[in-house]
Design a protein around this motif. Structure first.
Motif, PDB file in Angstrom:
ATOM      1  N   GLN A 106      -8.324  -8.080  -8.303  1.00 17.64           N
ATOM      2  CA  GLN A 106      -7.573  -8.523  -7.140  1.00 17.64           C
ATOM      3  C   GLN A 106      -6.818  -7.320  -6.606  1.00 17.64           C
ATOM      4  O   GLN A 106      -6.062  -6.674  -7.334  1.00 17.64           O
ATOM      5  CB  GLN A 106      -6.605  -9.644  -7.484  1.00 17.64           C
ATOM      6  CG  GLN A 106      -5.872 -10.158  -6.266  1.00 17.64           C
ATOM      7  CD  GLN A 106      -4.990 -11.358  -6.560  1.00 17.64           C
ATOM      8  OE1 GLN A 106      -5.041 -11.920  -7.640  1.00 17.64           O
ATOM      9  NE2 GLN A 106      -4.183 -11.730  -5.594  1.00 17.64           N
ATOM     10  N   LYS A 107      -7.031  -7.027  -5.343  1.00 19.60           N
ATOM     11  CA  LYS A 107      -6.428  -5.854  -4.730  1.00 19.60           C
ATOM     12  C   LYS A 107      -5.019  -6.179  -4.259  1.00 19.60           C
ATOM     13  O   LYS A 107      -4.799  -7.188  -3.605  1.00 19.60           O
ATOM     14  CB  LYS A 107      -7.308  -5.411  -3.555  1.00 19.60           C
ATOM     15  CG  LYS A 107      -6.928  -4.105  -2.972  1.00 19.60           C
ATOM     16  CD  LYS A 107      -7.969  -3.692  -1.949  1.00 19.60           C
ATOM     17  CE  LYS A 107      -7.483  -2.508  -1.174  1.00 19.60           C
ATOM     18  NZ  LYS A 107      -8.381  -2.165  -0.091  1.00 19.60           N
ATOM     19  N   LYS A 108      -4.078  -5.312  -4.602  1.00 20.53           N
ATOM     20  CA  LYS A 108      -2.685  -5.556  -4.249  1.00 20.53           C
ATOM     21  C   LYS A 108      -2.088  -4.453  -3.384  1.00 20.53           C
ATOM     22  O   LYS A 108      -0.949  -4.542  -2.972  1.00 20.53           O
ATOM     23  CB  LYS A 108      -1.856  -5.730  -5.516  1.00 20.53           C
ATOM     24  CG  LYS A 108      -2.325  -6.921  -6.330  1.00 20.53           C
ATOM     25  CD  LYS A 108      -1.500  -7.153  -7.556  1.00 20.53           C
ATOM     26  CE  LYS A 108      -2.110  -8.319  -8.314  1.00 20.53           C
ATOM     27  NZ  LYS A 108      -1.223  -8.987  -9.158  1.00 20.53           N
ATOM     28  N   THR A 109      -2.890  -3.401  -3.121  1.00 18.89           N
ATOM     29  CA  THR A 109      -2.427  -2.308  -2.275  1.00 18.89           C
ATOM     30  C   THR A 109      -3.450  -2.055  -1.177  1.00 18.89           C
ATOM     31  O   THR A 109      -4.570  -2.554  -1.248  1.00 18.89           O
ATOM     32  CB  THR A 109      -2.236  -1.009  -3.092  1.00 18.89           C
ATOM     33  OG1 THR A 109      -3.504  -0.628  -3.640  1.00 18.89           O
ATOM     34  CG2 THR A 109      -1.231  -1.188  -4.210  1.00 18.89           C
ATOM     35  N   ARG A 110      -3.089  -1.260  -0.179  1.00 13.22           N
ATOM     36  CA  ARG A 110      -4.019  -0.964   0.924  1.00 13.22           C
ATOM     37  C   ARG A 110      -5.242  -0.189   0.450  1.00 13.22           C
ATOM     38  O   ARG A 110      -6.343  -0.406   0.907  1.00 13.22           O
ATOM     39  CB  ARG A 110      -3.312  -0.152   2.002  1.00 13.22           C
ATOM     40  CG  ARG A 110      -2.397  -0.960   2.868  1.00 13.22           C
ATOM     41  CD  ARG A 110      -1.851  -0.101   3.990  1.00 13.22           C
ATOM     42  NE  ARG A 110      -2.893   0.248   4.945  1.00 13.22           N
ATOM     43  CZ  ARG A 110      -3.023  -0.309   6.140  1.00 13.22           C
ATOM     44  NH1 ARG A 110      -2.190  -1.239   6.511  1.00 13.22           N
ATOM     45  NH2 ARG A 110      -3.982   0.075   6.950  1.00 13.22           N
ATOM     46  N   LYS A 111      -5.043   0.741  -0.443  1.00 14.32           N
ATOM     47  CA  LYS A 111      -6.124   1.607  -0.907  1.00 14.32           C
ATOM     48  C   LYS A 111      -6.683   1.076  -2.225  1.00 14.32           C
ATOM     49  O   LYS A 111      -5.938   0.590  -3.067  1.00 14.32           O
ATOM     50  CB  LYS A 111      -5.584   3.027  -1.089  1.00 14.32           C
ATOM     51  CG  LYS A 111      -6.641   4.059  -1.268  1.00 14.32           C
ATOM     52  CD  LYS A 111      -6.042   5.451  -1.239  1.00 14.32           C
ATOM     53  CE  LYS A 111      -7.137   6.472  -1.423  1.00 14.32           C
ATOM     54  NZ  LYS A 111      -6.645   7.823  -1.442  1.00 14.32           N
ATOM     55  N   THR A 112      -8.008   1.188  -2.387  1.00 14.05           N
ATOM     56  CA  THR A 112      -8.620   0.779  -3.650  1.00 14.05           C
ATOM     57  C   THR A 112      -8.103   1.693  -4.755  1.00 14.05           C
ATOM     58  O   THR A 112      -8.199   2.919  -4.639  1.00 14.05           O
ATOM     59  CB  THR A 112     -10.158   0.864  -3.563  1.00 14.05           C
ATOM     60  OG1 THR A 112     -10.590   0.013  -2.495  1.00 14.05           O
ATOM     61  CG2 THR A 112     -10.799   0.422  -4.863  1.00 14.05           C
ATOM     62  N   PRO A 113      -7.537   1.115  -5.830  1.00 11.30           N
ATOM     63  CA  PRO A 113      -6.954   1.942  -6.897  1.00 11.30           C
ATOM     64  C   PRO A 113      -7.979   2.883  -7.548  1.00 11.30           C
ATOM     65  O   PRO A 113      -9.095   2.473  -7.877  1.00 11.30           O
ATOM     66  CB  PRO A 113      -6.458   0.908  -7.914  1.00 11.30           C
ATOM     67  CG  PRO A 113      -6.306  -0.360  -7.142  1.00 11.30           C
ATOM     68  CD  PRO A 113      -7.355  -0.305  -6.072  1.00 11.30           C
ATOM     69  N   THR A 114      -7.583   4.131  -7.705  1.00  9.04           N
ATOM     70  CA  THR A 114      -8.454   5.146  -8.290  1.00  9.04           C
ATOM     71  C   THR A 114      -8.906   4.755  -9.686  1.00  9.04           C
ATOM     72  O   THR A 114     -10.072   4.972 -10.046  1.00  9.04           O
ATOM     73  CB  THR A 114      -7.729   6.509  -8.327  1.00  9.04           C
ATOM     74  OG1 THR A 114      -7.293   6.824  -7.002  1.00  9.04           O
ATOM     75  CG2 THR A 114      -8.633   7.607  -8.832  1.00  9.04           C
TER      76      THR A 114
END
Length: 133
Positions: A106-114
Motif C-alpha cells: 500500500q503506497k503512502k507517499t507520492r513516490k514509490t519507495p526505493t
C-alpha cells in the motif's frame, strides 16, 4: 517474447508480442508467495479491485497507463486505487507473454519507495535463478 510500449499521448500501454501467443489471454504467474501474502492483508473489496486490474493486464492489448508504469529495467508496477488508498504490485514480462507478479504494498507517499523497488529487483533475481536450475 512480450514487451510494452506507451503511445505518444502517454495514455495507453500497448503490449506487443513477437509471437502470436499474446492474441490469447496472457498467463499470470506469481512467484515466492509474496503476492499471495500481500493479498491476504487486504479486504475483499480491495482484492476485487486488484483482480480487476489483473484482468485488464491479462486480457487487453491496450491498458491505460493509469494502471501500469515502467519503473526501470523491465520492472513494471500495476497501479490500483480504491477508496482513497493506493496499491502497487510489481511484475515483469517473461517469455511467451507470461506475467510474473512479485511483491505488493500500500503506497503512502507520492513516490514509490526505493526499498520496495529494490525488494522487487531481488525477487526478480531469485525468480531467474530458480528458473535456471
Amino acid at each position: 517474447m512480450c514487451y510494452a510500449t506507451i503511445d505518444k499521448k502517454n495514455t495507453l500501454l500497448t503490449i506487443v508480442a513477437t509471437k502470436s501467443l499474446c492474441t490469447m489471454k496472457r498467463k499470470i504467474k506469481t512467484y515466492g508467495g509474496y503476492f499471495e501474502g500481500f493479498m491476504n492483508t487486504l479486504t475483499d473489496k480491495e482484492q476485487d479491485k486488484i483482480q480487476y486490474a489483473l484482468l485488464l493486464l491479462k486480457t487487453q492489448d491496450r491498458v491505460p497507463v493509469k494502471f501500469i508504469c515502467l519503473i526501470r529495467d523491465g520492472l513494471y508496477e500495476l497501479r490500483i486505487e480504491y477508496n482513497g488508498n493506493i496499491y502497487r504490485v510489481f511484475f515483469i514480462f517473461d517469455n511467451d507473454c507470461i506475467v510474473v507478479l512479485f511483491n505488493g504494498f500500500q503506497k503512502k507517499t507520492r513516490k514509490t519507495p526505493t526499498n520496495e523497488i529494490e525488494k522487487a529487483f531481488k525477487i526478480r533475481e531469485e525468480y531467474y535463478a530458480d528458473k535456471q536450475s
